[in-house]
Design an enzyme around this catalytic site. Structure first.
Site, PDB file in Angstrom:
ATOM      1  N   HIS C 121       0.865  -1.175   0.000  1.00  0.00           N
ATOM      2  CA  HIS C 121       0.000   0.000   0.000  1.00  0.00           C
ATOM      3  C   HIS C 121       0.912   1.238   0.000  1.00  0.00           C
ATOM      4  O   HIS C 121       2.014   1.205   0.550  1.00  0.00           O
ATOM      5  CB  HIS C 121      -0.828  -0.056   1.287  1.00  0.00           C
ATOM      6  CG  HIS C 121      -1.914   0.957   1.394  1.00  0.00           C
ATOM      7  ND1 HIS C 121      -1.684   2.259   1.785  1.00  0.00           N
ATOM      8  CD2 HIS C 121      -3.251   0.863   1.198  1.00  0.00           C
ATOM      9  CE1 HIS C 121      -2.842   2.908   1.818  1.00  0.00           C
ATOM     10  NE2 HIS C 121      -3.808   2.091   1.466  1.00  0.00           N
ATOM     11  N   ASP C 197       3.164  -4.179   8.053  1.00  0.00           N
ATOM     12  CA  ASP C 197       1.977  -3.351   7.901  1.00  0.00           C
ATOM     13  C   ASP C 197       0.791  -4.273   8.179  1.00  0.00           C
ATOM     14  O   ASP C 197       0.358  -5.018   7.306  1.00  0.00           O
ATOM     15  CB  ASP C 197       1.930  -2.779   6.483  1.00  0.00           C
ATOM     16  CG  ASP C 197       0.624  -2.023   6.227  1.00  0.00           C
ATOM     17  OD1 ASP C 197      -0.228  -1.974   7.137  1.00  0.00           O
ATOM     18  OD2 ASP C 197       0.470  -1.486   5.115  1.00  0.00           O
ATOM     19  N   GLN C 200      -4.338  -4.768   7.311  1.00  0.00           N
ATOM     20  CA  GLN C 200      -5.331  -5.764   6.910  1.00  0.00           C
ATOM     21  C   GLN C 200      -5.156  -7.061   7.688  1.00  0.00           C
ATOM     22  O   GLN C 200      -6.008  -7.950   7.609  1.00  0.00           O
ATOM     23  CB  GLN C 200      -5.248  -6.035   5.395  1.00  0.00           C
ATOM     24  CG  GLN C 200      -5.470  -4.832   4.505  1.00  0.00           C
ATOM     25  CD  GLN C 200      -6.885  -4.259   4.611  1.00  0.00           C
ATOM     26  OE1 GLN C 200      -7.809  -4.900   5.114  1.00  0.00           O
ATOM     27  NE2 GLN C 200      -7.052  -3.018   4.174  1.00  0.00           N
ATOM     28  N   LYS C 223     -10.261  -0.074  11.034  1.00  0.00           N
ATOM     29  CA  LYS C 223     -10.566  -1.260  10.232  1.00  0.00           C
ATOM     30  C   LYS C 223     -10.801  -2.466  11.141  1.00  0.00           C
ATOM     31  O   LYS C 223     -11.048  -3.563  10.671  1.00  0.00           O
ATOM     32  CB  LYS C 223      -9.417  -1.554   9.265  1.00  0.00           C
ATOM     33  CG  LYS C 223      -9.119  -0.352   8.369  1.00  0.00           C
ATOM     34  CD  LYS C 223      -8.332  -0.684   7.126  1.00  0.00           C
ATOM     35  CE  LYS C 223      -7.709   0.598   6.588  1.00  0.00           C
ATOM     36  NZ  LYS C 223      -7.613   0.725   5.178  1.00  0.00           N
ATOM     37  N   CYS C 361      -4.755   2.353  -3.570  1.00  0.00           N
ATOM     38  CA  CYS C 361      -3.453   2.810  -3.070  1.00  0.00           C
ATOM     39  C   CYS C 361      -2.352   1.793  -3.310  1.00  0.00           C
ATOM     40  O   CYS C 361      -1.401   1.695  -2.527  1.00  0.00           O
ATOM     41  CB  CYS C 361      -3.516   3.183  -1.591  1.00  0.00           C
ATOM     42  SG  CYS C 361      -4.741   4.438  -1.236  1.00  0.00           S
TER      43      CYS C 361
HETATM   44  C1  LIG Z   1      -2.452  -2.587   3.560  1.00  0.00           C
HETATM   45  C2  LIG Z   1      -2.750  -1.202   4.090  1.00  0.00           C
HETATM   46  N1  LIG Z   1      -1.767  -0.488   4.648  1.00  0.00           N
HETATM   47  C3  LIG Z   1      -1.970   0.754   5.141  1.00  0.00           C
HETATM   48  C4  LIG Z   1      -3.208   1.353   5.083  1.00  0.00           C
HETATM   49  C5  LIG Z   1      -3.373   2.729   5.651  1.00  0.00           C
HETATM   50  O1  LIG Z   1      -4.149   2.720   6.802  1.00  0.00           O
HETATM   51  P1  LIG Z   1      -4.735   4.125   7.363  1.00  0.00           P
HETATM   52  O2  LIG Z   1      -5.402   4.786   6.221  1.00  0.00           O
HETATM   53  O3  LIG Z   1      -5.677   3.724   8.431  1.00  0.00           O
HETATM   54  O4  LIG Z   1      -3.608   4.916   7.874  1.00  0.00           O
HETATM   55  C6  LIG Z   1      -4.277   0.631   4.503  1.00  0.00           C
HETATM   56  C7  LIG Z   1      -5.646   1.194   4.403  1.00  0.00           C
HETATM   57  O5  LIG Z   1      -5.939   2.184   3.791  1.00  0.00           O
HETATM   58  C8  LIG Z   1      -4.040  -0.664   3.982  1.00  0.00           C
HETATM   59  O6  LIG Z   1      -5.021  -1.383   3.418  1.00  0.00           O
END
Ligand SMILES: Cc1ncc(COP(=O)(O)O)c(C=O)c1O
Ligand SMILES: Cc1ncc(COP(=O)(O)O)c(C=O)c1O
Lengths: 147, 404, 404, 147
Positions: C121, C197, C200, C223, C361
């Site tokens: 991401h 990370d 998910q 999430k 993203c």
């Molecule tokens: C795999 C992954 N990493 C990072 C993020 C970023 O999380 P956040 O937007 O809550 O900071 C997301 C979600 O948008 C994601 O799906």
């Protein structure tokens, strides 16, 4: 009234007239601590003789009544005591505030137990527990640090 | 709405503290929230919640619209020229960090100077302090014994190396209302950008960023009767366009390749990751609440309480009020000879009076005053003269407990 | 609690979307919130709200205790060794930015390498990309046609310059469950720290950071059926102790002087400014909710829906499912020949089906796949096989609308 | 049904068989745009002759049906038109989506008005408005940029 439990005569007396203030002469160990949230500060000085007796014990510090009284009572109670016993007292004191246990060490006089236990009222004031424990934690770390 | 009865709009005042009514004099720390704001958060989560800006489904559309409407409301409230000048942050602290980092990266180099004041909250000092790593120099305009910072202090400490002047709108210790316009005029005459830490300004006085002509203005929504965890950075478009992004992540990019990343325009560029959707949406209600009351009414109500408070505190000989600024708003800090502020706060709490004790994240100011801590009573729209009376009575009790 | 009936715990499902029941298949974007969490936010604001950690009055004490209890709950939930290893952030994005910035400052220098994967991401790429400014090099472990990243890819791309391996626990596009333990074992054998990370990962599988032995783990609370605007960084104490602070401001300091600033210990050092008190307090309820359901039950329920979903989608010849990883969780992304994902999402929405369309993203992954966007249906605890049926019917409608 | 309003025959036709795709020969102006949130891309090429007439007009792009149809309709409608008139049409088109106004220019044939107005269904789909407007904004910026 809880407030009276917190600010007992004996505590106000120690806060207003702290015992053993200043640097004790020829101290062999010292440590200081500081609570950034409220600005309380304490610096403990102690002299350990060759028999592991605390022949000198004093503090410098500023802060609220609780923190000053606690440091003052600490020095008053432990001066002259053996290192091992002092550690035990400190543990028991911290335990009293953390787990609401009572202090019952036979190495302390009844008077000393009364004095030291006067700080147990702090239990009911969670934000003030650090004020009461800081000097004792500092003592323990002073033991570990040679000057 | 009438300010006199406003307490009833805030659910927190329904409860008793140690059997007594809550006298909340800690709004400078964080304000309580009116029911409309709390209800909007629930309603949003219960019927409208979705992440914003990314999905095209109905919930996402609604959420995105509401989110962006809040941006417009904020823009209008502070009279920004463009909606792109409004960036949502975690708080004023993050807002200032954003500027110090991103503006700093482009415009502050080794040997450059940043001019602050001795009144500043750590949030308007530590982020700038980080720039020392790249050779920046920090200067402080001195505060005088009244808690004022004389305009000459700025004049004298500005040099041709000064690349930023950052100062608080209203001091969170002395309540000093800074002569913002005068300082900005001076800065503009030398072409120096200005950041205003409006954390204590926004809740207590009207803001017109175009009229002020400041370059940046930082706001904490949670001190404006809004949700926690939300702040706002206003920045002039001309700077935002030239600043690199701050945090990196989802949403703030234009195109991502393995060898190159390009970024979106402001405000998106500065809003990485999932935003505080519910908080932003609910903040629109805080603004409406604020506007309904009318900032002029709020000011005059709070000033009345403040004047009364200062008057009453002055009657007590043991109390030393901190500062005597030319203009003061909403804040009264004090010490009592022989009783540490923490003990004051604990004893007051026993009467249901919530104040704050400590250095209030202003250690430099406290050092200057030669004290390590002070007691602070801060006023919000829900306070009344009765609150002051209870405060004063309770202070008398402190003296009794301490037998002085 | 029985997962079958869990929809009733989520108020959002009471409403109709365009006259139809909401089929929410966008949980990977942000999950809906159960009533217990929403109610806790209201209750907190209505009866307990105060800023934490700073004042000594009753409300502040209560709030601070609840805030810190959540930290303990998180610590226990992910089995961290110390509570000081749990840092509250704005989201996973901020958590990763914190590590890239602060760890980067101390431990990543010119010529050093950071190893990511093509699945990442943007939130786990852009923050590292910033380190290129100081000469760091970014490498990508390649993803294969199934959406897997082979362990050999890591083995081959690690060098003695590798100072960090950062990768996603579960891909937010292919649903690939990464062989986390294997990769960490490899990294440990070369003494390379690992950031996961877990955005998910955390909502869909159990986490034991001590067992994993990862150095950092990033979580998005929103999430995980928790409030918006909140994330968590887990970091090993040994690193946190050595890392400089991230944002500067109130609360994170030890002592502030004009010429010198010293900082608090972790987690305080990394929590500058007023925190998201209400959100943190309410997140404790999300964890309880989660624990009551049981992560094993959640996994098996979601896997059942996922398997059924993949099966059903495969029946439709026009659909191309993205990836066929060895292990998949909660996510199904797909394309339909001749219909752009945005059009799919719009048409599905007309049936009350909420999915996401775009590159999610993950532009690098989409480039690799040779597509600019995909449609993504992601599964949460409240989804059922019926939801999948409605999804599939609605997909058929897309084809009708587009006359293919 | 709103959905039918959005995906009208005419729009699907333009989306599936976009007119004027590619670079028009000897173009004098071009501009491109990209919506990072959904990945839609458009690149407009145009040739302005000495009389300020658009003698060539084409586009390259990828994206959803709405964005492709919009770009295709744009090129089809404005090819051969004068610069001033084209600007006016673009303004009117953007206005239609923003303020739900109708397009009534006499410089357009009835057929052209029908075609261009087919995109008005997008009004009811706020997240898709950018898809419909991107090509038109890009055209306007192409006018300002000489190749
Ligand atoms: C795999 C992954 N990493 C990072 C993020 C970023 O999380 P956040 O937007 O809550 O900071 C997301 C979600 O948008 C994601 O799906
Ligand atoms: C003057 C001033 N500046 C900055 C801040 C920081 O605001 P926040 O904690 O909301 O980031 C505060 C409040 O704590 C403040 O009073």
């Amino acid at each position: 009234m809880e407030l009276k439990e917190l600010y007992q005569e004996i505590i106000l007396d120690h806060a207003k007239n702290p015992r053993n203030k200043g640097k004790c002469e020829g101290y062999s160990h010292d440590a200081k601590a500081h609570n950034p949230l409220c600005g309380d500060k304490v610096h403990i000085y102690l002299k350990l003789d060759s028999n592991k007796n605390i022949s000198g014990l004093s503090f410098e510090g500023e802060g609220c009544a609780i923190s000053l009284a606690s440091a003052s009572i600490l020095t008053d109670t432990l001066k002259g005591k053996n290192l091992q016993i002092s550690k035990k007292v400190a543990d028991d004191f911290l335990n009293m505030l953390k787990n609401k246990t009572k202090i019952t060490l036979n190495s302390l006089s009844e008077d000393q137990i009364t004095t030291i236990s006067s700080l147990s009222g702090v239990q009911e004031f969670p934000m003030r527990i650090k004020c009461a424990t800081m000097a004792w934690h500092t003592l323990l770390s002073a033991f570990d640090k040679k000057n | 709405m009438i300010i006199k009865d406003i307490k009833t709009e805030f659910p927190i005042f329904k409860q008793k503290i140690k059997g007594k009514p809550l006298v909340y004099l800690d709004s400078a720390n964080s304000s309580q929230k009116p029911k409309v704001v709390i209800d909007e958060i629930s309603k949003f989560y219960e019927t409208e919640f979705s992440n914003v800006g990314r999905s095209v489904h109905t919930l996402a559309v609604k959420a995105t619209n509401k989110f962006e409407e809040t941006r417009d409301k904020v823009k209008n409230y502070i009279n920004a020229k463009y909606r792109e000048e409004i960036i949502f942050t975690k708080g004023a602290t993050e807002a200032i960090n954003l500027v110090a980092t991103a503006f700093g990266e482009s415009f502050i180099n080794s040997g450059d100077e940043i001019l602050l004041t001795e009144l500043e909250h750590h949030s308007n000092y530590v982020p700038w302090h980080y720039l020392k790593k790249k050779g920046a120099i920090i200067k402080f305009a001195s505060v005088d014994e009244n808690g004022d910072v004389n305009i000459d202090e700025f004049r004298n400490k500005i040099s041709n190396k000064t690349k930023m002047i950052a100062f608080t709108h209203i001091s969170n210790v002395t309540g000093t209302v800074m002569p913002v316009k005068k300082i900005i005029d001076l800065a503009k005459s030398k072409n120096i950008p200005v950041l205003i830490d409006g954390t204590q300004g926004a809740p207590h006085t009207s803001i017109d960023v175009q009229d002020l002509d400041c370059d940046f203005y930082a706001i904490s929504c949670h001190k404006m009767y809004g949700p926690n965890g939300l702040g706002i950075l206003y920045g002039k478009k001309k700077w935002l366009d030239k600043m690199p992004p701050y945090q990196g992540g989802g949403g703030m990019i234009s195109e991502v390749k393995k060898d190159k990343i390009t970024y979106a325009d402001s405000p998106t560029k500065f809003e990485a990751g999932t935003m505080q959707t519910a908080e932003v949406v609910a903040f629109a209600k805080s603004i409406s609440f604020f506007k309904n009351l009318g900032i002029k009414n709020i000011e005059s109500h709070e000033n009345e309480i403040l004047e009364y408070g200062i008057e009453q505190l002055k009657k007590n000989n043991s109390i030393k009020i901190i500062g005597n600024p030319k203009k003061r708003a909403s804040i009264m800090s004090f010490t009592i000879e022989g009783i540490h502020p923490h003990d004051i706060a604990t004893i007051l709490d026993d009467d249901g009076v919530a104040i704050r004790a400590g250095h209030h994240c202003c250690q430099i100011l406290h050092d200057k005053l030669g004290i390590s801590a002070s007691a602070r009573a801060s006023i919000g729209i829900y306070n009344s003269k009765e609150d002051i009376d209870i405060l004063c009575e309770s202070i008398n009790k402190c003296k009794k407990v301490f037998e002085i």
